[in-house]
Design a protein around this motif. Structure first.
Motif, PDB file in Angstrom:
ATOM      1  N   ASP A 257       0.850  -1.189   0.000  1.00  0.00           N
ATOM      2  CA  ASP A 257       0.000   0.000   0.000  1.00  0.00           C
ATOM      3  C   ASP A 257       0.886   1.240   0.000  1.00  0.00           C
ATOM      4  OD1 ASP A 257      -2.475  -1.291   0.030  1.00  0.00           O
ATOM      5  OD2 ASP A 257      -2.434  -1.518   2.209  1.00  0.00           O
ATOM      6  N   VAL A 258       0.477   2.249  -0.748  1.00  0.00           N
ATOM      7  CA  VAL A 258       1.203   3.518  -0.788  1.00  0.00           C
ATOM      8  C   VAL A 258       0.349   4.569  -0.094  1.00  0.00           C
ATOM      9  CG1 VAL A 258       2.297   5.272  -2.237  1.00  0.00           C
ATOM     10  CG2 VAL A 258       2.263   2.875  -2.980  1.00  0.00           C
ATOM     11  N   TYR A 259       0.875   5.133   0.981  1.00  0.00           N
ATOM     12  CA  TYR A 259       0.148   6.137   1.749  1.00  0.00           C
ATOM     13  C   TYR A 259       0.723   7.520   1.456  1.00  0.00           C
ATOM     14  CZ  TYR A 259      -2.351   2.613   4.427  1.00  0.00           C
ATOM     15  OH  TYR A 259      -3.177   1.581   4.797  1.00  0.00           O
ATOM     16  N   LYS A 260      -0.134   8.380   0.939  1.00  0.00           N
ATOM     17  CA  LYS A 260       0.262   9.767   0.697  1.00  0.00           C
ATOM     18  C   LYS A 260      -0.047  10.567   1.955  1.00  0.00           C
ATOM     19  CE  LYS A 260      -0.341  13.657  -2.491  1.00  0.00           C
ATOM     20  NZ  LYS A 260      -1.038  14.134  -3.700  1.00  0.00           N
ATOM     21  N   ILE A 261       0.967  11.184   2.526  1.00  0.00           N
ATOM     22  CA  ILE A 261       0.833  11.876   3.798  1.00  0.00           C
ATOM     23  C   ILE A 261       0.193  13.249   3.599  1.00  0.00           C
ATOM     24  CG2 ILE A 261       2.033  12.555   5.895  1.00  0.00           C
ATOM     25  CD1 ILE A 261       2.318   9.551   5.019  1.00  0.00           C
ATOM     26  N   THR A 288       3.292  -2.921   8.769  1.00  0.00           N
ATOM     27  CA  THR A 288       3.192  -3.661   7.508  1.00  0.00           C
ATOM     28  C   THR A 288       4.247  -3.230   6.496  1.00  0.00           C
ATOM     29  OG1 THR A 288       1.542  -2.060   6.746  1.00  0.00           O
ATOM     30  CG2 THR A 288       0.722  -4.079   7.748  1.00  0.00           C
ATOM     31  N   GLU A 289       5.118  -2.301   6.892  1.00  0.00           N
ATOM     32  CA  GLU A 289       6.176  -1.810   6.010  1.00  0.00           C
ATOM     33  C   GLU A 289       5.601  -1.239   4.714  1.00  0.00           C
ATOM     34  OE1 GLU A 289       9.280  -4.676   5.464  1.00  0.00           O
ATOM     35  OE2 GLU A 289       9.473  -5.074   7.604  1.00  0.00           O
ATOM     36  N   ASP A 290       4.518  -0.460   4.849  1.00  0.00           N
ATOM     37  CA  ASP A 290       3.919   0.193   3.693  1.00  0.00           C
ATOM     38  C   ASP A 290       4.865   1.251   3.132  1.00  0.00           C
ATOM     39  OD1 ASP A 290       1.481  -1.216   3.847  1.00  0.00           O
ATOM     40  OD2 ASP A 290       0.784   0.114   5.437  1.00  0.00           O
ATOM     41  N   ILE A 291       4.572   1.702   1.916  1.00  0.00           N
ATOM     42  CA  ILE A 291       5.345   2.769   1.291  1.00  0.00           C
ATOM     43  C   ILE A 291       4.743   4.103   1.715  1.00  0.00           C
ATOM     44  CG2 ILE A 291       6.042   3.837  -0.897  1.00  0.00           C
ATOM     45  CD1 ILE A 291       5.872   1.040  -2.166  1.00  0.00           C
ATOM     46  N   LEU A 292       5.574   4.988   2.244  1.00  0.00           N
ATOM     47  CA  LEU A 292       5.123   6.321   2.640  1.00  0.00           C
ATOM     48  C   LEU A 292       5.580   7.339   1.600  1.00  0.00           C
ATOM     49  CD1 LEU A 292       5.834   6.380   6.482  1.00  0.00           C
ATOM     50  CD2 LEU A 292       3.758   5.687   5.288  1.00  0.00           C
ATOM     51  N   PHE A 293       4.635   8.152   1.151  1.00  0.00           N
ATOM     52  CA  PHE A 293       4.929   9.131   0.109  1.00  0.00           C
ATOM     53  C   PHE A 293       4.635  10.535   0.641  1.00  0.00           C
ATOM     54  CE2 PHE A 293       3.486  11.544  -3.727  1.00  0.00           C
ATOM     55  CZ  PHE A 293       4.721  11.589  -4.371  1.00  0.00           C
ATOM     56  N   SER A 328      14.818   5.566  10.895  1.00  0.00           N
ATOM     57  CA  SER A 328      14.592   4.297  11.576  1.00  0.00           C
ATOM     58  C   SER A 328      13.397   3.542  11.014  1.00  0.00           C
ATOM     59  CB  SER A 328      14.374   4.534  13.079  1.00  0.00           C
ATOM     60  OG  SER A 328      13.177   5.255  13.308  1.00  0.00           O
ATOM     61  N   TYR A 329      12.669   4.137  10.052  1.00  0.00           N
ATOM     62  CA  TYR A 329      11.510   3.457   9.466  1.00  0.00           C
ATOM     63  C   TYR A 329      11.988   2.303   8.600  1.00  0.00           C
ATOM     64  CZ  TYR A 329       7.168   2.727   6.892  1.00  0.00           C
ATOM     65  OH  TYR A 329       6.042   2.167   6.343  1.00  0.00           O
ATOM     66  N   ASN A 330      11.361   1.131   8.782  1.00  0.00           N
ATOM     67  CA  ASN A 330      11.891  -0.061   8.108  1.00  0.00           C
ATOM     68  C   ASN A 330      11.282  -0.342   6.740  1.00  0.00           C
ATOM     69  OD1 ASN A 330       9.362  -0.819   8.933  1.00  0.00           O
ATOM     70  ND2 ASN A 330      10.035  -2.394  10.362  1.00  0.00           N
ATOM     71  N   GLY A 331      10.511   0.594   6.210  1.00  0.00           N
ATOM     72  CA  GLY A 331       9.962   0.431   4.870  1.00  0.00           C
ATOM     73  C   GLY A 331      10.546   1.462   3.918  1.00  0.00           C
ATOM     74  N   LEU A 332       9.873   1.624   2.778  1.00  0.00           N
ATOM     75  CA  LEU A 332      10.308   2.588   1.768  1.00  0.00           C
ATOM     76  C   LEU A 332       9.655   3.941   2.039  1.00  0.00           C
ATOM     77  CD1 LEU A 332      11.689   3.344  -0.929  1.00  0.00           C
ATOM     78  CD2 LEU A 332       9.657   2.462  -2.101  1.00  0.00           C
ATOM     79  N   VAL A 333      10.473   4.979   2.142  1.00  0.00           N
ATOM     80  CA  VAL A 333       9.982   6.352   2.316  1.00  0.00           C
ATOM     81  C   VAL A 333      10.380   7.154   1.082  1.00  0.00           C
ATOM     82  CG1 VAL A 333      10.089   8.463   3.676  1.00  0.00           C
ATOM     83  CG2 VAL A 333      10.182   6.248   4.821  1.00  0.00           C
ATOM     84  N   ILE A 334       9.381   7.757   0.437  1.00  0.00           N
ATOM     85  CA  ILE A 334       9.642   8.578  -0.754  1.00  0.00           C
ATOM     86  C   ILE A 334       9.298  10.024  -0.434  1.00  0.00           C
ATOM     87  CG2 ILE A 334       9.053   8.990  -3.167  1.00  0.00           C
ATOM     88  CD1 ILE A 334       8.225   6.040  -3.357  1.00  0.00           C
ATOM     89  N   LEU A 335      10.265  10.905  -0.588  1.00  0.00           N
ATOM     90  CA  LEU A 335      10.034  12.336  -0.454  1.00  0.00           C
ATOM     91  C   LEU A 335      10.030  12.939  -1.849  1.00  0.00           C
ATOM     92  CD1 LEU A 335      10.901  11.584   2.454  1.00  0.00           C
ATOM     93  CD2 LEU A 335      12.088  13.769   2.576  1.00  0.00           C
ATOM     94  N   ALA A 336       9.025  13.735  -2.140  1.00  0.00           N
ATOM     95  CA  ALA A 336       8.941  14.364  -3.456  1.00  0.00           C
ATOM     96  C   ALA A 336       9.017  15.872  -3.303  1.00  0.00           C
ATOM     97  CB  ALA A 336       7.642  13.971  -4.152  1.00  0.00           C
ATOM     98  N   SER A 337       9.811  16.495  -4.169  1.00  0.00           N
ATOM     99  CA  SER A 337       9.973  17.942  -4.125  1.00  0.00           C
ATOM    100  C   SER A 337      10.196  18.461  -5.534  1.00  0.00           C
ATOM    101  CB  SER A 337      11.158  18.316  -3.234  1.00  0.00           C
ATOM    102  OG  SER A 337      11.430  19.708  -3.289  1.00  0.00           O
ATOM    103  N   ASN A 338       9.719  19.663  -5.779  1.00  0.00           N
ATOM    104  CA  ASN A 338       9.973  20.265  -7.085  1.00  0.00           C
ATOM    105  C   ASN A 338      11.433  20.652  -7.250  1.00  0.00           C
ATOM    106  OD1 ASN A 338       7.254  20.002  -7.625  1.00  0.00           O
ATOM    107  ND2 ASN A 338       6.751  22.111  -7.093  1.00  0.00           N
ATOM    108  N   LEU A 339      12.086  20.981  -6.128  1.00  0.00           N
ATOM    109  CA  LEU A 339      13.476  21.396  -6.174  1.00  0.00           C
ATOM    110  C   LEU A 339      14.286  20.634  -5.128  1.00  0.00           C
ATOM    111  CD1 LEU A 339      13.062  25.267  -6.516  1.00  0.00           C
ATOM    112  CD2 LEU A 339      13.877  23.707  -8.277  1.00  0.00           C
ATOM    113  N   LYS A 340      15.323  19.974  -5.565  1.00  0.00           N
ATOM    114  CA  LYS A 340      16.199  19.242  -4.654  1.00  0.00           C
ATOM    115  C   LYS A 340      16.834  20.186  -3.638  1.00  0.00           C
ATOM    116  CE  LYS A 340      20.608  16.767  -4.705  1.00  0.00           C
ATOM    117  NZ  LYS A 340      21.722  16.301  -5.548  1.00  0.00           N
TER     118      LYS A 340
END
Length: 439
Positions: A257-261, A288-293, A328-340
């Motif tokens: 599951d992908v959860y958009k914060i 459940t080690e879901d994907i956090l976006f 320390s989160y044991n799943g995949l964390v994706i941060l999205a930004s328009n500018l690095k």
């Protein structure tokens, strides 16, 4: 758990034996140990057996589960042994605000399993220590007791997720709320619908490899000693270039599951609330080690500032906490930004992957145009998709907005043919939205 009556019978047998020993000095502790080690047919239940290594752990687990399956069980057992309404201080227990039944506490476990024997009671207390796997894995815990009261007077709390796993065999998805400010994002699109350059596509494949083999690398290959848990990645690039769609497809094709914060519910102006909100979110998600976006992650993970006042100092402390907690989160964390450049450098250094989503090139825009129109419409001969791709620098999302506009114009005109005027008008609208001049 089909064997619930057997669990209750076993627990009742143990409590009765403890009462017998307590009220009859002729009985010794060995009789309790024999009862504790009674052969149990339900131990073949794999769903339960993975939750304990010793019978003492099993009893503590059952005490945490009892309020969820039989409201009056503890009261009935106690009243059968003593002529009172369950008021027997030695066995502990409390009443809830809404739940009026007996809720076992740490003292309940101590009395049943340890009686008056100090060494046994000390051994049972270790089950509630931070290094025990019940606590480390968030399975079970003792609620904090009021100030000045013994620690073991706290309620035994089995996490809601593990109550669901034990009773239902599955974990229900968390509902969107203040305690869990995130929603599942899904898509009907496929990987073939996502148009990316080759370098970006290759880096996305690396993420799929980590999701598929990350646990094997850490556990089976023993790299947990050298690598931190989880995987952190930054998606950066202009709006509409596929960052959100990529995150959604990663979940779709890896069974996560992908959860958009919802950052508006995470970030708070009150000191300590942002950290608390994020901690609650991560604690629930990592079961459940879901994907956090985190879309537009700048709001939460932006650069620290020079300290000019107390507010700046706190803001920097907040960013530092977020850095540590995400790490320390044991799943995949994706941060999205328009500018690095908007993301704090301390975060950037700790990303395992930084993936750029640039605006599509001419060849990629041509593919996007060809894929965008529905199969039930025709393109007028004056619509030249290659020329559109060459002339107008647009993102994938902008192209889809233009196609939607053109299709609605055709429907409104009662036609099934898309003309050049519909498309050009749509392009002009997109340019105006971005403050650009159409040539």
């Amino acid at each position: 758990m089909k064997e619930i009556p057997e669990y209750l019978s076993y627990l009742k047998m143990l409590i009765n034996k403890r009462f017998d020993i307590y009220f009859n000095s002729d009985l010794d502790e060995s009789s309790f140990e024999e009862t504790l080690q009674t052969d149990l047919s339900f131990e073949e239940d794999e769903r339960l057996s993975k939750y304990y290594n010793t019978r003492e752990e099993l009893v503590v687990l059952l005490l945490g589960l009892i309020p969820h399956i039989n409201t009056i069980f503890m009261d009935q057992v106690i009243q059968e042994k003593i002529n009172a309404s369950g008021d027997f201080p030695q066995i502990g227990g409390v009443r809830g605000k809404n739940f009026r039944g007996f809720i076992p506490t740490g003292e309940t476990a101590l009395f049943i399993l340890g009686g008056n024997l100090l060494e046994k009671r000390k051994r049972i207390m270790e089950i509630f220590n931070p290094d025990h796997f019940y606590i480390r894995k968030g399975i079970l815990r003792l609620e904090d007791s009021p100030d000045g009261e013994p620690r073991m007077s706290g309620k035994i709390i089995l996490s809601p997720e593990h109550v669901e796993l034990l009773l239902l065999g599955k974990m229900n998805k968390p509902e969107f709320s203040l305690k869990f400010p995130a929603k599942i994002i899904e898509t009907e699109m496929e990987w073939s619908d996502l148009v990316l350059n080759q370098e970006t596509h290759s880096q996305i494949q690396e993420l799929q490899a980590w999701i598929a083999h990350g646990n094997t690398l850490l556990q089976d290959w023993g790299m947990y000693k050298k690598l931190k848990p989880g995987y952190r990645v930054l998606f950066h690039g202009p709006p509409g270039t596929g960052k959100t769609l990529t995150a959604t497809l990663l979940g779709k094709y890896t069974g996560k599951d992908v959860y958009k914060i919802d950052l508006s519910m995470v970030v708070s102006k009150f000191i300590g609330e942002t950290e608390k909100n994020l901690a609650n979110l991560l604690a629930r998600a990592e079961k459940t080690e879901d994907i956090l976006f985190f879309d537009e992650a700048d709001a939460l993970f932006g650069k620290r500032t020079n300290v000019r006042d107390a507010h700046d100092k706190y803001a920097n402390q907040e960013v530092s906490y977020l850095l540590q907690r995400i790490e320390s989160y044991n799943g995949l964390v994706i941060l999205a930004s328009n500018l690095k450049s908007n993301i704090d450098e301390a975060f950037v250094r700790r990303f395992q992957s930084i993936i750029h989503f640039p605006l599509p090139k001419v060849s990629e825009r041509h593919i996007l145009w060809k894929k965008a129109f529905p199969s039930k419409v025709k393109l007028h001969k004056d619509v030249d998709l290659l020329q559109l791709a060459q002339k107008y620098e647009l993102s994938g999302a902008e192209i889809m907005n233009i196609v939607q506009y053109a299709c609605l114009c055709a429907l409104d005109a009662g036609k099934k043919t898309i003309t050049s005027s519909f498309v050009v008008n749509g392009i002009q609208r997109e340019y105006q939205k971005g403050g650009r001049i159409m040539r």
